[in-house]
Design an enzyme around this catalytic site. Structure first.
Site, PDB file in Angstrom:
ATOM      1  N   LYS A 175      -5.385   3.639 -11.025  1.00 32.92           N
ATOM      2  CA  LYS A 175      -4.075   3.751 -11.670  1.00 32.92           C
ATOM      3  C   LYS A 175      -4.199   3.940 -13.179  1.00 32.92           C
ATOM      4  O   LYS A 175      -3.501   4.761 -13.779  1.00 32.92           O
ATOM      5  CB  LYS A 175      -3.249   2.516 -11.342  1.00 32.92           C
ATOM      6  CG  LYS A 175      -1.770   2.634 -11.685  1.00 32.92           C
ATOM      7  CD  LYS A 175      -1.022   1.337 -11.382  1.00 32.92           C
ATOM      8  CE  LYS A 175      -0.990   1.013  -9.913  1.00 32.92           C
ATOM      9  NZ  LYS A 175      -0.201  -0.220  -9.660  1.00 32.92           N
ATOM     10  N   GLN A 212      -7.086   0.015  -6.959  1.00 37.81           N
ATOM     11  CA  GLN A 212      -6.263  -0.395  -8.085  1.00 37.81           C
ATOM     12  C   GLN A 212      -6.764   0.233  -9.382  1.00 37.81           C
ATOM     13  O   GLN A 212      -5.978   0.548 -10.277  1.00 37.81           O
ATOM     14  CB  GLN A 212      -6.268  -1.921  -8.204  1.00 37.81           C
ATOM     15  CG  GLN A 212      -5.454  -2.461  -9.376  1.00 37.81           C
ATOM     16  CD  GLN A 212      -5.398  -3.976  -9.366  1.00 37.81           C
ATOM     17  OE1 GLN A 212      -5.158  -4.582  -8.330  1.00 37.81           O
ATOM     18  NE2 GLN A 212      -5.645  -4.590 -10.511  1.00 37.81           N
ATOM     19  N   ASN A 239      -6.647  18.137 -43.887  1.00 36.61           N
ATOM     20  CA  ASN A 239      -7.502  18.204 -42.698  1.00 36.61           C
ATOM     21  C   ASN A 239      -6.695  18.533 -41.445  1.00 36.61           C
ATOM     22  O   ASN A 239      -5.586  18.005 -41.267  1.00 36.61           O
ATOM     23  CB  ASN A 239      -8.212  16.863 -42.497  1.00 36.61           C
ATOM     24  CG  ASN A 239      -9.091  16.492 -43.669  1.00 36.61           C
ATOM     25  OD1 ASN A 239      -9.765  17.347 -44.233  1.00 36.61           O
ATOM     26  ND2 ASN A 239      -9.066  15.227 -44.058  1.00 36.61           N
ATOM     27  N   SER A 297      -7.205  13.517 -46.963  1.00 41.94           N
ATOM     28  CA  SER A 297      -8.409  12.697 -46.992  1.00 41.94           C
ATOM     29  C   SER A 297      -8.128  11.393 -47.719  1.00 41.94           C
ATOM     30  O   SER A 297      -7.336  11.354 -48.664  1.00 41.94           O
ATOM     31  CB  SER A 297      -9.544  13.446 -47.696  1.00 41.94           C
ATOM     32  OG  SER A 297     -10.599  12.568 -48.025  1.00 41.94           O
ATOM     33  N   ASN A 319       0.828  -1.212   0.000  1.00 40.34           N
ATOM     34  CA  ASN A 319       0.000   0.000   0.000  1.00 40.34           C
ATOM     35  C   ASN A 319       0.861   1.259   0.000  1.00 40.34           C
ATOM     36  O   ASN A 319       0.659   2.171  -0.821  1.00 40.34           O
ATOM     37  CB  ASN A 319      -0.928   0.010   1.224  1.00 40.34           C
ATOM     38  CG  ASN A 319      -1.933  -1.122   1.196  1.00 40.34           C
ATOM     39  OD1 ASN A 319      -2.109  -1.767   0.168  1.00 40.34           O
ATOM     40  ND2 ASN A 319      -2.586  -1.378   2.313  1.00 40.34           N
ATOM     41  N   THR A 354     -17.935  37.581 -30.607  1.00 39.58           N
ATOM     42  CA  THR A 354     -18.730  37.053 -29.505  1.00 39.58           C
ATOM     43  C   THR A 354     -19.899  36.306 -30.126  1.00 39.58           C
ATOM     44  O   THR A 354     -20.439  36.730 -31.163  1.00 39.58           O
ATOM     45  CB  THR A 354     -19.252  38.160 -28.561  1.00 39.58           C
ATOM     46  OG1 THR A 354     -20.173  38.995 -29.279  1.00 39.58           O
ATOM     47  CG2 THR A 354     -18.118  39.006 -28.007  1.00 39.58           C
ATOM     48  N   HIS A 355     -20.267  35.178 -29.540  1.00 38.46           N
ATOM     49  CA  HIS A 355     -21.331  34.324 -30.095  1.00 38.46           C
ATOM     50  C   HIS A 355     -21.016  33.881 -31.524  1.00 38.46           C
ATOM     51  O   HIS A 355     -21.931  33.621 -32.316  1.00 38.46           O
ATOM     52  CB  HIS A 355     -22.692  35.048 -30.076  1.00 38.46           C
ATOM     53  CG  HIS A 355     -23.053  35.621 -28.741  1.00 38.46           C
ATOM     54  ND1 HIS A 355     -23.649  34.888 -27.746  1.00 38.46           N
ATOM     55  CD2 HIS A 355     -22.888  36.877 -28.236  1.00 38.46           C
ATOM     56  CE1 HIS A 355     -23.847  35.655 -26.682  1.00 38.46           C
ATOM     57  NE2 HIS A 355     -23.386  36.866 -26.952  1.00 38.46           N
TER      58      HIS A 355
END
Length: 429
Positions: free
Chosen positions: A327, A324, A288, A280, A112, A157-158
């Site tokens: 991990k 365990q 891409n 592609s 431990n 913005t937006h």
């Protein structure tokens, strides 16, 4: 598989059950193995200091641990399914090589606190690497903010055109973000910098273990005093480290979003380095932005790992085997997260701006806010100035350089205060 440390006489091992118990632990332990060896060396030194090991025994153990570390690094020794986990592999190696001397190594410790200390050392290294890459990103962004501070860039913005912004503002935003990320990584590293070795299974042992020595030998800032809390901190400290990682990955995700938009044909503001794009499989005309799209997705993996650990921690005090499962998420979060972040500095260094496209996207409406503020500065109530500036008849082709220079509020285009950010970054070295 080497003999199980916990196997009792007369109990038959069911391989299906053992496979379930071991899971991917031995593979994951490759991440922690050298730290486990380092902690075993410090533990052996501590045992010698209280008379459990003699000088010759200590020297033999240290020599074998050093040899095992070298064999692991060279690939001569492979941590694989022959062993239940890394801890068992270390002890099995010492027993095979040193006999009864090797059998003494586990005196006063449990698997431990062994996993706790190896994980803690690994986490400290990961957080220091996170701080370093965050500082590098900040430094690149600061340099480009200085060089390109007056170049106009549409501000949104937006996702709608809003005001005239600049590359100086865009770059300085990421510089400050990654300065914060570096600071958070360092603060988290300091918070978890506590030595759990010597807490055993969470209740200490009836030996005067020299925990001060192991704390110093392993480079910890302090001892984690309570043996029981050492167990309680497992998962809690891992979550904190992942949260620091996620802070940087959130910023990476938003940069990736910007670049995804800015490289599209509809914007056309940015040209990526060729190695950060792919083709592609069917469309010959395509390049891409796969790298930045996977960068954008990386935060999700780290955030999911944090949630997984959080759910595992629905436990009472003391050690439970559930832990365990903390991990795997931890390792995968940092491997994928750091892999993405380490690609970012060069991307930021080498992306190219298309200033003609950026200027072409500036339109008269984007100077309306400047117009309203200018009228307010002359004494008109702002709400009245706002109403007047909203009239398209008042809009005209503006001067982006003049707009940026007039934006003198601290942190805006006319007063970026890059020197303040540079000083903060320098203070994190």
């Amino acid at each position: 598989m080497s003999p199980l440390l916990w196997q009792k006489p007369g109990v038959e091992i069911d391989t299906r059950i053992q496979d379930f118990l071991a899971g991917e632990d031995v593979v994951l332990d490759r991440e922690f193995f050298l730290h486990d060896i380092e902690a075993s060396r410090a533990h052996a030194e501590g045992l010698q200091r209280i008379g459990i090991l003699g000088d010759r025994e200590l020297a033999d153990i240290v020599a074998e641990l050093d040899g095992l570390a070298g064999a692991f690094q060279s690939g001569t020794f492979v941590l694989d399914a022959r062993h239940e986990d890394g801890h068992s592999a270390i002890e099995a190696h010492l027993v095979e090589r040193l006999g009864d001397t090797g059998k003494k190594i586990h005196t006063g410790r449990s698997r431990n606190d062994q996993v706790l200390v190896a994980t803690r050392l690994w986490l400290k290294r990961q957080l220091m690497d996170l701080a370093a890459v965050s500082r590098e990103c900040a430094a690149v962004a600061l340099a480009r903010a200085e060089a390109e501070q007056a170049v106009p860039l549409p501000g949104y913005t937006h996702l709608q055109r809003a005001v005239v912004s600049s590359l100086g503002m865009w770059w300085s935003a990421w510089a400050e973000a990654f300065i914060d990320d570096a600071q958070r990584a360092l603060q988290t590293a300091g918070w978890i910098d506590a030595n759990p070795l010597g807490s055993a299974a969470g209740y200490g042992v009836n030996l005067p273990l020299d925990r001060d020595h192991t704390t110093t030998a392993l480079g910890f800032g302090r001892m984690q005093v309570s043996a029981t809390y050492a167990q309680l901190s497992r998962g809690k400290f891992e979550m904190a480290a992942i949260e620091a990682l996620c802070s940087a990955l959130l910023d990476l995700r938003r940069i990736a979003w910007d670049l995804s938009l800015f490289t599209s044909g509809e914007y056309g503001f940015v040209r990526l380095p060729a190695q950060y794009t792919t083709g592609s499989s069917i469309m010959p005309n395509k390049r891409n932005p796969d790298v930045i799209e996977l960068m954008r997705a990386t935060y999700a993996s780290a955030a999911a790992a944090r949630v997984e650990i959080e759910q595992v921690l629905s436990l009472p005090s003391g050690y439970h085997r559930d832990l365990q499962f903390s991990k795997g998420g931890l390792v995968h979060a940092f491997k994928r997260g750091m892999g993405a972040l380490e690609l970012l500095p060069d991307l930021l260094r080498h992306l190219e701006w298309r200033e003609d496209a950026m200027r072409a996207a500036l339109e008269p409406s984007m100077y309306a806010t400047d117009l309203a503020v200018d009228m307010a500065r002359e004494g008109l109530p702002f709400r009245e100035a706002y109403r007047l500036a909203a009239d398209p008849a008042r809009w005209a082709e503006g001067d982006p350089a003049g707009s940026l220079a007039a934006r003198v509020s601290p942190g805006a285009a006319g007063d970026l205060r890059l020197d303040v950010l540079a000083a903060r970054l320098e203070g994190l070295q």
